[in-house]
Scaffold this motif. Sequence first.
Motif, PDB file in Angstrom:
ATOM      1  N   ILE A  84       0.837  -1.203   0.000  1.00 58.94           N
ATOM      2  CA  ILE A  84       0.000   0.000   0.000  1.00 58.94           C
ATOM      3  C   ILE A  84       0.871   1.251   0.000  1.00 58.94           C
ATOM      4  N   GLU A  85       1.872   1.287   0.850  1.00 63.26           N
ATOM      5  CA  GLU A  85       2.770   2.439   0.956  1.00 63.26           C
ATOM      6  C   GLU A  85       3.419   2.750  -0.391  1.00 63.26           C
ATOM      7  N   GLN A  86       3.911   1.719  -1.072  1.00 60.46           N
ATOM      8  CA  GLN A  86       4.588   1.931  -2.355  1.00 60.46           C
ATOM      9  C   GLN A  86       3.619   2.331  -3.456  1.00 60.46           C
ATOM     10  N   ALA A  87       2.403   1.822  -3.410  1.00 58.08           N
ATOM     11  CA  ALA A  87       1.403   2.192  -4.412  1.00 58.08           C
ATOM     12  C   ALA A  87       0.920   3.631  -4.223  1.00 58.08           C
ATOM     13  N   ALA A  88       0.937   4.113  -2.978  1.00 56.33           N
ATOM     14  CA  ALA A  88       0.349   5.417  -2.663  1.00 56.33           C
ATOM     15  C   ALA A  88       1.332   6.582  -2.720  1.00 56.33           C
ATOM     16  N   ILE A 101       5.167   8.468  -3.961  1.00 54.50           N
ATOM     17  CA  ILE A 101       6.350   8.553  -4.825  1.00 54.50           C
ATOM     18  C   ILE A 101       7.605   8.277  -4.009  1.00 54.50           C
ATOM     19  N   PHE A 102       7.597   8.711  -2.748  1.00 53.02           N
ATOM     20  CA  PHE A 102       8.726   8.514  -1.837  1.00 53.02           C
ATOM     21  C   PHE A 102       8.237   7.712  -0.623  1.00 53.02           C
ATOM     22  N   PRO A 103       8.037   6.391  -0.791  1.00 51.31           N
ATOM     23  CA  PRO A 103       7.473   5.595   0.305  1.00 51.31           C
ATOM     24  C   PRO A 103       8.476   5.335   1.427  1.00 51.31           C
ATOM     25  N   TRP A 104       7.932   5.053   2.605  1.00 49.90           N
ATOM     26  CA  TRP A 104       8.758   4.608   3.715  1.00 49.90           C
ATOM     27  C   TRP A 104       9.310   3.222   3.383  1.00 49.90           C
ATOM     28  N   SER A 105      10.467   2.923   3.908  1.00 53.09           N
ATOM     29  CA  SER A 105      11.059   1.592   3.736  1.00 53.09           C
ATOM     30  C   SER A 105      10.479   0.636   4.782  1.00 53.09           C
ATOM     31  N   CYS A 147      -2.328   6.067   5.513  1.00 51.94           N
ATOM     32  CA  CYS A 147      -2.225   5.696   4.100  1.00 51.94           C
ATOM     33  C   CYS A 147      -3.317   4.690   3.748  1.00 51.94           C
ATOM     34  N   VAL A 148      -3.994   4.943   2.639  1.00 49.35           N
ATOM     35  CA  VAL A 148      -5.048   4.063   2.145  1.00 49.35           C
ATOM     36  C   VAL A 148      -4.664   3.588   0.753  1.00 49.35           C
ATOM     37  N   ASP A 149      -4.906   2.315   0.489  1.00 54.13           N
ATOM     38  CA  ASP A 149      -4.660   1.745  -0.835  1.00 54.13           C
ATOM     39  C   ASP A 149      -5.292   2.672  -1.885  1.00 54.13           C
TER      40      ASP A 149
END
Length: 164
Positions: free
Chosen positions: A35-39, A41-45, A87-89
Amino acid sequence: MNAQTDQSPAVSPVHPPIAHILSLDEEDLPAVQRIEQAAHIFPWSERVFKDCIRSGYYLDGAYDGAKLLGFSVVMPILNEWHLLNLCVDPKRQRRGIGRLLLEYMIEQARKAEVSSLWLEVREENAAARQLYAAYGFKQVGLRKAYYPAKDGREDALVLMRTLD
């Protein structure tokens, strides 16, 4: 609670979520990361999420059955809570899931007798700003060049809400 202290909106979501809230742990991180990566541009690791869990932060997820729809990360600091991530999908946004997570956080904060809630939000994130405003969050500061952006850095608005 009286009308003056209840800052929750009376409006229900357009599509009420069929979701329940559960605490998250490390086994949930693959779904959180998707979800984080889909939402963003600069996601948390994944390491950041692991550090949050190990530090005792509250990670909660909104589920429809076994499917994670969204999550929140809250850092408790004395009698204040700091919402670090909501964060939401992207496929499930604008359906009340963010509201559900925010309402849950506010309810839990009240139970814990927290005095205030804090967060930062990207200045350009109009949907998130609208959501937070609907729940009584007010701007109390500005962090210049706080977030990474496509073209350099983006300012963050510092928002706060008191709880009675």
